[in-house]
Design a protein around this motif. Structure first.
Motif: not given
Length: 230
Positions: A26-33, A35-40, A63-68, A70-73
């Motif tokens: 779910k965190p990788l579902i797009d909303v307004a272009g 992924p949800l997790i990027d909004h957060a 999720v790990a690949a998407h966040l690879a 990212r500083a501080g994550v």
């Protein structure tokens, strides 16, 4: 002292999303272009939070690949089973490295003032063990069901009423220790705070949309468009 660590919940199966989460979390579902997790994560970055821990379980490798990179994550992987909100937060404490933290859900979209900034400005550790951001049920877009809490004139919370918990809060993590379970909801921690009069609330003054089900995607995108048009 203001908290500078954030727990971002992202481990769930997203079953309410139906086919949309058959092959992606779910965190990788797009909303307004985006992924949800990027909004957060955008909210966390806007609030200048130094440490972010994201818990994972379902399709964790995506999720790990998407966040690879990212500083501080940092990731807190729940390998055998999902530990629920309380168990997941306690499991992540060594990575968070703090006795007071923000938490945020990855399945909501916001407009208006940064919710993490609002919480930080109102946080009073002398009076509070927890501070939740709420929205009135009438403004809780995508939300199904009644409210969660009532807030008195001092901001102290009781169960029931029209205040919907948004998933954003500040919490003292010492309250997790006494719970004798590995899998448990933060509701058990909140109940203790409520009994001691140390759980408080604050109203979010902008928009909030629950994107936990497919219809929430369109509702969130409409809310974001409205905010841009204002």
């Amino acid at each position: 002292m203001q908290p500078d660590a954030l727990m971002l919940f992202a481990a769930g199966f997203g079953t309410r999303m139906g086919a949309l989460t058959a092959d992606r979390p779910k965190p990788l579902i797009d909303v307004a272009g985006r992924p949800l997790i990027d909004h957060a994560l955008g909210l966390a970055g806007g609030a200048g939070i130094a440490r972010i821990v994201v818990n994972t379980h379902y399709l964790a490798e995506q999720v790990a690949a998407h966040l690879a990179g990212r500083a501080g994550v940092t990731l807190s992987h729940e390998a055998e089973r999902i530990l629920d909100t309380g168990g997941g937060l306690r499991h992540a404490l060594p990575l968070l490295g703090a006795d007071t933290v923000f938490t945020l859900n990855s399945d909501a979209v916001w407009t208006g003032p940064n919710p993490l900034d609002r919480l930080a400005a109102a946080w009073d550790p002398e009076r509070m063990d927890g501070l939740m951001l709420l929205v009135p049920a009438a403004r809780a877009r995508g939300h199904r069901g009644a409210g969660d809490f009532t807030m008195d004139d001092a901001g102290r919370l009781t169960r029931g009423g029209t205040g919907v918990y948004t998933g954003a809060q500040i919490l003292k993590t010492g309250n997790l220790g006494p719970v004798d379970a590995s899998v448990f909801s933060l509701n058990r921690v909140w109940d203790r705070m409520l009994a001691e009069g140390r759980l408080f609330g604050l109203l979010h003054m902008g928009g909030w949309c629950d994107v936990g089900h497919p219809a929430g995607i369109a509702e969130a995108e409409a809310m974001l468009m409205e905010a841009r048009d204002d």
